[in-house]
Design a protein around this motif. Structure first.
Motif, short mmCIF file in Angstrom:
data_model
loop_
_atom_site.label_atom_id
_atom_site.label_comp_id
_atom_site.label_asym_id
_atom_site.label_seq_id
_atom_site.Cartn_x
_atom_site.Cartn_y
_atom_site.Cartn_z
N PRO A 1 -7.24 45.17 -41.84
CA PRO A 1 -7.94 44.07 -41.30
C PRO A 1 -8.13 44.01 -39.85
CG PRO A 1 -6.36 43.11 -42.37
CD PRO A 1 -6.51 44.35 -42.93
N ALA A 2 -6.99 44.38 -39.45
CA ALA A 2 -6.92 44.60 -37.78
C ALA A 2 -8.00 46.02 -37.35
CB ALA A 2 -5.30 45.11 -37.36
N PHE A 3 -7.89 46.88 -38.39
CA PHE A 3 -8.82 48.00 -37.65
C PHE A 3 -10.19 47.74 -37.82
CE2 PHE A 3 -11.09 51.95 -37.75
CZ PHE A 3 -10.40 52.87 -36.73
N LEU A 4 -10.69 46.98 -38.87
CA LEU A 4 -12.03 46.64 -38.85
C LEU A 4 -12.41 45.64 -37.86
CD1 LEU A 4 -12.27 46.27 -42.83
CD2 LEU A 4 -12.92 48.18 -41.14
N ALA A 5 -11.64 44.94 -37.55
CA ALA A 5 -11.87 43.89 -36.37
C ALA A 5 -12.08 44.79 -35.14
CB ALA A 5 -10.53 42.70 -36.59
N TYR A 6 -11.29 45.50 -34.90
CA TYR A 6 -11.32 46.42 -33.84
C TYR A 6 -12.47 47.30 -33.62
CZ TYR A 6 -10.09 50.84 -31.26
OH TYR A 6 -10.02 52.02 -30.66
N ALA A 7 -12.94 47.74 -35.04
CA ALA A 7 -13.98 48.74 -34.83
C ALA A 7 -15.47 47.85 -34.63
CB ALA A 7 -14.12 49.38 -36.17
N GLN A 8 -15.27 46.64 -34.96
CA GLN A 8 -16.49 45.94 -34.80
C GLN A 8 -17.31 46.08 -33.18
OE1 GLN A 8 -16.05 42.13 -36.10
NE2 GLN A 8 -16.26 42.46 -38.16
N ARG A 9 -16.24 46.15 -32.37
CA ARG A 9 -16.76 45.97 -31.05
C ARG A 9 -16.20 47.18 -30.01
NH1 ARG A 9 -21.05 43.02 -30.68
NH2 ARG A 9 -20.96 40.92 -32.23
N ARG A 10 -15.61 48.32 -30.77
CA ARG A 10 -15.04 49.18 -29.92
C ARG A 10 -15.19 50.35 -30.69
NH1 ARG A 10 -10.89 48.25 -25.92
NH2 ARG A 10 -10.60 45.90 -25.86
N PRO A 11 -16.61 51.05 -30.14
CA PRO A 11 -17.09 52.50 -30.86
C PRO A 11 -16.12 53.38 -30.44
CG PRO A 11 -18.22 51.75 -28.97
CD PRO A 11 -17.34 50.56 -29.28
N TYR B 1 -11.02 61.34 -34.15
CA TYR B 1 -10.26 60.34 -34.86
C TYR B 1 -8.63 60.28 -34.47
CZ TYR B 1 -13.90 59.88 -38.39
OH TYR B 1 -14.97 59.46 -39.18
N ARG B 2 -8.25 61.19 -33.81
CA ARG B 2 -6.72 61.07 -33.39
C ARG B 2 -6.90 60.16 -31.92
NH1 ARG B 2 -6.56 65.79 -36.02
NH2 ARG B 2 -4.86 66.52 -37.22
N ARG B 3 -7.77 60.43 -31.32
CA ARG B 3 -7.99 59.76 -30.22
C ARG B 3 -8.30 58.08 -30.43
NH1 ARG B 3 -6.28 59.75 -25.42
NH2 ARG B 3 -5.61 57.66 -25.97
N ASP B 4 -8.99 58.17 -31.57
CA ASP B 4 -9.23 56.82 -32.29
C ASP B 4 -8.03 56.04 -32.42
OD1 ASP B 4 -11.22 54.74 -32.49
OD2 ASP B 4 -11.43 55.13 -34.53
N ALA B 5 -7.05 56.66 -33.12
CA ALA B 5 -5.83 56.12 -33.62
C ALA B 5 -4.93 55.69 -32.36
CB ALA B 5 -4.96 57.10 -34.50
N LEU B 6 -4.89 56.51 -31.33
CA LEU B 6 -4.17 56.21 -30.05
C LEU B 6 -4.97 55.16 -29.31
CD1 LEU B 6 -3.32 59.75 -28.65
CD2 LEU B 6 -1.72 58.10 -29.53
N ASP B 7 -6.25 54.82 -29.29
CA ASP B 7 -6.77 53.72 -28.71
C ASP B 7 -6.71 52.41 -29.49
OD1 ASP B 7 -8.16 55.47 -26.80
OD2 ASP B 7 -9.70 55.53 -27.72
#
Length: 518
Positions: free
Chosen positions: A446-456, A461-467
């Protein structure tokens, strides 16, 4: 276009099933995801398969040949290195875009993390042809491109899938990787007839065929590659095999891997489908192609006729080679449209698209022989690229950044696609950074899906994990999550080099943290 290499029956090689694939009887060849293979450190399993004479084909997923940007030279070099390291007879990629934004649109770059459909328009076809030509020039072996599955449709499309693929192959000489599971997906999701697509395809250009499983939910077919192959997919394979003997057929499975026995049963079902289709087809059908809804003579190269210069077939040459002239007068050959590419591509059946003057050079229009771009550096020009770039950036921004849906799109379907992209993104980040689900436990998804809604996603994917980790450290972790563990994980990976594990270095870092807190 020469005779494609006969591959036989194969299966997608994945590390999770590497041992099963090695021990599986009757596997003639395998396909490996190119981005998951390092040329200098090939997996032992692939090396053993090669030593046994099993062909290995690298299958790329990140070039984005259907995107508005020209193919990235570093990605092309990497794909070429993998083809050479594996001794592959060809490489494959997708007719899709995977990123948008950037200089062409003066907007931030966006990554989809997924294969998204290209609009079937004249602009998109010209850009795609130029990008394919650039890739062909950079690769040491032939290229084949794959039709993709889609949940959404572009408004204002000017061609069917069959016509689009026909013109692409005709203009560039590229081979086609036909995914029959994707034809079924587009039948359910977009109402497209698989039989019509096969009627319009240049089946003689097929390099090989993909077969994969999926599932239907709420009227939407999800091409999951994680479920058994459905009967309708095998029926489309049988239809294709009744028209032409495919040079190769490959079973794809990417997740939720069953036991070896189940995979062998699926391969057996594919072989049985091909054999039955071969027996049911007329004797002449094994050397003919079905184009424009009827059987035509085999290509000239198969009959011993001279092939066109450079191995490419233009509209009139294609018609001459296949005997698909629509007029009895041989003099009409040059003006005859390519088989499978009807003159009418518009709802009103006029043969010209809205705003297009009769006789203009448009793909599949049949008005005059088109002028294919042979120089990958001199192609569609800036205007078509910019139009495609703006359209793709608007769509991708709506899918991953929550901006308003572009005009003409089905908003419900866009919502389904956006949720699917976010879910896939969460799954892949969990794979490349398995420590995150461990640290966050039930709060990860749930934390990642909430993050992904407004954070393209703007990088890999490794950069995405760090962000994502940085975002949580700045805004607060889910209840019960280990802040200290997450901070340590992020610090170890966010710098230019991993932090030293030596006791002295660890003590210095701990002392610094204490002093900073005070």
């Amino acid at each position: 276009m020469g005779e494609p290499m006969r591959l036989g029956t194969g299966i997608g090689w994945r590390p999770e099933i590497a041992e099963a694939v090695e021990n599986m009887p009757g596997v003639d060849w395998v396909e490996a995801v190119a981005e998951n293979v390092c040329p200098g450190h090939l997996p032992e399993s692939l090396l053993r398969l090669r030593e046994r004479g099993v062909t290995v084909v690298p299958h790329g997923v990140s070039l984005g040949l259907g995107g508005a940007d020209r193919p990235d030279e570093a990605r092309l070099t990497a794909l070429a290195e993998r083809a050479e390291a594996l001794g592959s007879p060809l490489v494959t990629e997708h007719i899709a875009f995977v990123r948008a934004g950037g200089p062409l649109t003066a907007s931030p770059p966006l990554e989809a993390g997924h294969l998204l459909p290209v609009p079937r328009t004249r602009d998109a076809l010209r850009v795609l042809c130029e990008n394919v030509r650039a890739a062909q020039a950079a690769l040491p072996v032939p290229l084949a491109v794959e039709n993709i599955a889609a949940l959404i449709s572009w408004p204002g499309e000017e061609m069917t899938e069959g016509q689009f693929l026909y013109d692409l192959a005709d203009r560039t000489g590229v081979r086609l990787l036909i995914d029959v599971a994707n034809l079924h997906t587009n039948h359910v999701n977009r109402g497209e007839d698989p039989a019509r697509a096969l009627d319009e395809l240049p089946v003689e250009a097929i390099a090989y065929v993909h077969v994969a499983g999926g599932f239907e939910r709420d009227g939407v077919w999800h091409d999951s590659h994680a479920h058994p192959v459905a009967r309708p997919v095998l029926d489309i394979l049988a239809d294709l095999a009744s028209r032409v003997t495919p040079p190769g057929v490959l079973l794809e499975r990417d997740e939720n891997f069953p036991g070896p026995a189940e995979l062998e049963r699926e391969l057996a079902a594919i072989r049985e489908t091909l054999e039955k289709a071969g027996r049911a087809a007329p004797a002449t059908g094994r050397s003919t192609a079905v184009l424009a809804g009827r059987r035509v003579a085999a290509p000239a190269a198969e009959r011993g006729a001279a092939a066109p210069v450079g191995g490419r077939v233009g509209p009139s040459a294609a018609a001459a080679a296949t005997g698909t002239v629509r007029a009895a007068d041989p003099g009409a050959l040059a003006a005859a449209p390519p088989a499978g590419a009807p003159t009418s591509r518009t709802p009103d059946g006029t043969g010209t698209a809205p705003g297009e003057a009769p006789g203009t050079d448009s793909p599949g229009s049949g008005t005059e022989p088109h002028r294919p771009c042979t120089d990958p550096r001199a192609g569609a020009g800036d205007a078509p690229r910019q139009r495609v770039a703006l359209a793709q950036a608007a769509l991708l921004s709506a899918l991953v950044a929550g901006t308003p849906a572009p005009e003409g799109f089905d908003r419900v379907r866009l919502g389904v696609q956006a949720r699917a992209l976010a879910a896939k993104r969460a799954d892949v980040v969990a794979k490349v950074a398995p420590e995150l689900p461990e640290i966050l436990a039930d709060g990860y998804r749930p934390a990642f899906l909430a993050y992904a809604q407004r954070r393209p996603m703007t990088g890999g994917y490794r950069r995405d994990a760090l962000d994502f980790a940085e975002h949580l450290l700045l805004t607060g972790l889910p209840e019960g999550a280990g802040t200290r563990r997450l901070r340590a994980w992020w610090l170890e990976r966010s710098g230019p080099a991993p932090l030293s594990a030596r006791p002295v270095a660890r003590l210095a870092r701990a002392t610094r943290r204490v002093l900073l807190r005070r």
